[in-house]
Write an enzyme that holds these catalytic residues in place. Structure first.
Site, PDB file in Angstrom:
ATOM      1  N   ASP A 198       0.856  -1.186   0.000  1.00 42.61           N
ATOM      2  CA  ASP A 198       0.000   0.000   0.000  1.00 42.61           C
ATOM      3  C   ASP A 198       0.891   1.234   0.000  1.00 42.61           C
ATOM      4  O   ASP A 198       2.120   1.131  -0.114  1.00 42.61           O
ATOM      5  CB  ASP A 198      -0.954   0.002   1.205  1.00 42.61           C
ATOM      6  CG  ASP A 198      -2.301   0.633   0.877  1.00 42.61           C
ATOM      7  OD1 ASP A 198      -2.316   1.800   0.440  1.00 42.61           O
ATOM      8  OD2 ASP A 198      -3.323  -0.037   1.054  1.00 42.61           O
TER       9      ASP A 198
ATOM     10  N   HIS B  77      -2.733   3.242  -4.858  1.00 40.48           N
ATOM     11  CA  HIS B  77      -2.135   2.854  -3.574  1.00 40.48           C
ATOM     12  C   HIS B  77      -0.685   2.420  -3.801  1.00 40.48           C
ATOM     13  O   HIS B  77      -0.221   1.414  -3.251  1.00 40.48           O
ATOM     14  CB  HIS B  77      -2.950   1.737  -2.912  1.00 40.48           C
ATOM     15  CG  HIS B  77      -4.245   2.215  -2.315  1.00 40.48           C
ATOM     16  ND1 HIS B  77      -4.299   2.952  -1.162  1.00 40.48           N
ATOM     17  CD2 HIS B  77      -5.527   2.076  -2.738  1.00 40.48           C
ATOM     18  CE1 HIS B  77      -5.571   3.237  -0.880  1.00 40.48           C
ATOM     19  NE2 HIS B  77      -6.332   2.728  -1.826  1.00 40.48           N
TER      20      HIS B  77
ATOM     21  N   GLU C 258      -9.822   3.070  -5.313  1.00 39.23           N
ATOM     22  CA  GLU C 258      -9.471   4.449  -4.970  1.00 39.23           C
ATOM     23  C   GLU C 258      -8.344   5.001  -5.847  1.00 39.23           C
ATOM     24  O   GLU C 258      -7.382   5.582  -5.370  1.00 39.23           O
ATOM     25  CB  GLU C 258      -9.093   4.540  -3.481  1.00 39.23           C
ATOM     26  CG  GLU C 258     -10.236   4.167  -2.561  1.00 39.23           C
ATOM     27  CD  GLU C 258      -9.872   4.238  -1.091  1.00 39.23           C
ATOM     28  OE1 GLU C 258     -10.746   4.623  -0.285  1.00 39.23           O
ATOM     29  OE2 GLU C 258      -8.717   3.906  -0.741  1.00 39.23           O
TER      30      GLU C 258
END
Length: 817
Positions: free
Chosen positions: A207, A259, A323
């Protein structure tokens, strides 16, 4: 097996208790099991546990057999039983047989593996039979619970269980990136998963804040982007093997194309915007993205997949895909030219194009792709597994398009949410598909409202009411762009009135159990508060004068799922993101809630009785402690550390009783407060009382259970409530002294004051309830004001006992006969 068992017990069962899918018997007649099995037939007779136990495993591969035998013999010994390594006439046999003809071959757990089992307890011993070793493992997990709860009586009811799971994918995601989790702590969670019959460990390994596995092909990843906290390949293989022995699959998550800040630190040339990057220690969504136009990006992904394939034998590999902030793509001339060349109109089209190329890479390595909602696109092949964090509307849409899907929305255990909220989170549940037909005598009224949050945009909503004269018939609530839901109405305390209305309405939203406590006035507008779990948020709004009957008819509700859509939903995963979680409070956040989520995914859909769930959850919490989970240990240790130099047995007991009245604020309230305080990052200390508080106070659960018994006419239950309230009442003076002199606890003095007020009201109400002295409406309003006015949304610790006091007030406002 069934015929043998019935012959064994023919003429022996004097009376049977058949426990159906839907609980219909008194709670104390059913064994404490979680998840509850599909079928259980129980006798009034018992098997005495007065001999050493011996465990025999037949037709299992030697490697797994040796592990299981050692594992469960130690567990049974920890419960206080004698365990014999050999079978003789002086022992009580536990015989496990795997019926598959290839049982001697060690097999890895896989999706759709056979997990059925039968467990029989007769006068001569305990017999387990299963088509595969994975069912045998589940049977031993069931037996372990039965033996734990029989440790005092030393007898087991004669019974027969036939069991299998409803969903084949029952998982837990653990985020080892934001806060690193040791191998020992991970193995402990795997043991808990096996006890709860969860079968997929989803390991979030990369991440923005770090890269957590050693790469031979791209070593700068763990050398430059892990702060020295990463898993060696040997450690990963160790975890995978340990999980496999327990029947648990391990699915890694390697997050692309977003990410990706950790990748950017190590290999900035792979990014859309090539520049030096620093390690990211904050929480949130960040801009660095892999560049889909660069061939070397796909070389990188190919090398990563090749390495992961050697470490993780499971066919599935999770690519994240959530995202994605498209800013860098939109600003890159290179990427825009690539999009023009490939006729990609939007950033979403570009991500789908990227995902299709990644999918081809995975296929070359015999891997299947899975990712979050955002990867959903018609360009992807139908074997892509999609995991939904956005909710049931997204889940239903994905599954209806033919994609295998998993539900995670509603199972986010990093959020403080009550267990019954997770337990109600049915993957197939569609609720009401349209508004109730409007009768001629009924009228409608609609309100628009706004609920500001401490971080991010406000939640907007619409409330639609259907009433007849002064009787409210139905209420529907929509939040943001989600479908409408029918609300449960509570009009007991304050009756609904169309002129000046006070309304209490509840739905389950993606944020948690959502209770609107509103005052509605056509002149003054809508005001009041919304409780997300236990967290208070102010709300305001206005009447929508243009809402019509036609609008009521056209309100969007979640569509009914077809049988095929339901078949495409393979289960779900609880998710434990670690922004506010370290291995020092990992178990506090996970257990025992995960047992209830496991039951939702294992047991039959009709098993929905939350009272029965809590009746079992509290003792299962003790069982979880007995098998080595650390939720109780971490709670005690955390409170001791908070007390610091004032730690003593008396002070610890005093603080633990105060903690019984408290809970961490629900939803992402704590995250938002940390953000406002500038503490929303990896280096913030997570060592306050709130970090060790259980999500739910078990003492408050017990008080609510006693209150339910009182409502059913058991008047002695009120005395049990009073005993606990009186103990709390005697503590407040000493607590004031302790909190005042302890710097780390001084900020809790306002919560102590409210807890004391709540307890004073509860004692007064309970005493009047005993003598059946009615409480007037004016007294009710005064009591409620005293409980609610001091509450504020800007607090990480909530005085949860106020909720119980309000329930007690509701129960006792009219004498119970």
């Amino acid at each position: 097996m069934m015929a043998r068992f019935k012959t064994l017990l023919c003429g022996v069962f004097i009376s049977l208790l058949v426990i159906p899918a839907v609980q219909a018997q008194p709670f104390d007649q059913t064994p404490i099991l979680m998840p509850m099995p599909a079928s259980l037939v129980q006798s009034a007779q018992t098997l005495a546990l007065d001999k050493p136990l011996t465990l025999s495993l037949n037709d299992l591969p030697p490697q797994r057999s040796a592990f299981i035998k050692t594992y469960y013999q130690q567990q049974f010994a920890d419960f206080g039983y004698q365990v014999s390594p050999v079978t003789t006439e002086a022992v009580l046999p536990i015989v496990v047989t795997v019926k598959n003809s290839q049982a001697s071959t060690y097999r890895l757990p896989m999706l759709n593996q056979n997990e059925q089992y039968e467990l029989s307890i007769s006068k001569t011993g305990i017999v387990i039979s299963a088509p595969a070793e994975f069912g045998a493992l589940h049977a031993l997990a069931t037996l372990s619970q039965l033996l734990y709860f029989a440790r005092d009586s030393r007898e087991l009811a004669l019974l027969q269980i036939e069991d299998s799971p409803r969903f084949p994918w029952r998982g837990l995601l653990l985020d080892s990136v934001r806060h690193f989790i040791s191998i020992a702590a991970i193995k402990r969670q795997l043991r808990g998963m096996a006890a709860a019959k969860l079968n997929v460990f989803h390991w979030h390994l990369t991440d923005d804040q770090g890269w957590r596995f050693a790469s031979k092909a791209y070593p700068k990843l763990h050398k430059l982007a892990s702060d020295g906290q990463y898993y060696t390949q040997a450690e990963i293989k160790e975890v995978v093997q340990y999980a496999n022995h327990l029947g648990i699959r391990v699915v890694p998550e390697f997050d692309v194309p977003g990410h990706a800040s950790a990748i950017a630190v190590a290999y900035p040339e792979l990014m859309t915007e090539v520049k030096p990057y620093q390690m990211e220690d904050g929480w949130g969504v960040f801009e660095p993205l892999l560049d889909p136009s660069k061939p070397e990006v796909y070389d990188f992904i190919d090398a990563m997949v090749a390495e992961l394939a050697t470490l993780f034998p499971d066919p599935y590999l999770h690519i994240g895909g959530d995202e994605v902030h498209p800013k860098h793509w939109q600003e890159s001339k290179r990427v825009q030219a690539y999009m023009d060349k490939h006729q990609l109109a939007t950033s979403a089209d570009l991500q789908a194009h990227f995902n299709a190329k990644v999918q081809a890479i995975l296929r070359r390595h015999n891997k299947k792709m899975m990712g979050w909602d955002e990867i959903f696109h018609p360009a992807l092949d139908k074997d892509v597994m999609i995991q939904s964090w956005r909710g049931k509307a997204s889940l239903s849409q994905i599954a209806a398009q033919g994609y295998p899907a998993l539900l995670s929305a509603g199972f986010y255990i990093d959020q403080p949410q009550p267990t019954d909220y997770h337990y109600r989170n049915e993957p197939f549940d569609t609720g009401l598909q349209r508004a109730h037909p409007l009768e001629e005598s009924e009228t409608i009224q609609a309100w628009d409202f706004t609920m500001p949050r401490l971080k991010g945009s406000a939640v907007t909503g619409k409330l639609v009411l259907v009433s007849e004269q002064k009787t409210l018939r139905h209420a529907y609530i929509q939040l943001n762009d989600q479908p409408f839901k029918q609300a449960q109405l509570d009009t007991h305390l304050i009756p609904y009135d169309a002129g000046m209305s006070r309304l209490n309405a509840t739905i389950d939203s993606w944020m948690g159990p959502t209770r609107a406590q509103l005052t509605l006035s056509p002149e003054a507008g809508l005001s009041g508060r919304i409780l997300i779990g236990n967290a208070v948020y102010p709300v305001s709004g206005n009447l929508d004068p243009h809402f019509t009957h036609a609008d009521l008819t056209n309100m969007p509700f979640l569509s009914a799922m077809s049988a095929q859509t339901q078949r495409n939903i393979l289960g779900g995963e609880a998710t434990l993101w670690s922004e506010l979680v370290t291995e020092h409070n990992l178990d506090v956040r996970s257990w025992p809630r995960l047992f209830a989520i496991a039951e939702r995914l294992w047991s039959e859909r009709a098993r929905t009785d939350t009272e029965h769930m809590y009746h079992r959850l509290l003792p299962v919490s003790d069982f979880a402690d007995a098998i080595g989970l650390h939720h109780k240990k971490q709670f005690r240790h955390g409170l001791s550390s908070v007390l610091a130099q004032h730690n003593s047995p008396d002070n610890l007991a005093l603080l633990m009783r105060f903690a019984e009245q408290l809970e961490p604020a629900s939803y992402y309230t704590r995250h938002h407060i940390k953000y406002q305080q500038g503490l929303y990052h990896q280096n913030a200390q997570l060592d306050d009382l709130v970090d060790y508080l259980p999500i739910e106070s078990h003492t408050l659960i017990k008080l609510n259970q006693k209150l339910a018994q009182f409502r059913l006419g058991e008047r002695t239950a009120l005395e049990g409530i009073l005993r606990i309230l009186r103990i709390w009442n005697t503590d407040y003076s000493d607590l004031t002294t302790l909190l005042t002199k302890t710097p780390s606890l001084r900020a809790l003095l306002p919560q102590l004051k409210l807890a004391k007020t709540s307890n004073r009201i509860a004692l007064a109400v309970a005493r009047r309830c005993i003598i059946q002295d009615p409480i007037s409406p004016s007294e009710i309003r005064l009591f409620i004001a005293s409980l609610r006015e001091p509450q504020s949304p800007v607090q990480e610790i909530v005085v949860a006992s106020t909720r119980f006091t309000e329930s007690l007030l509701e129960t006792c406002r009219v004498p119970v006969r």
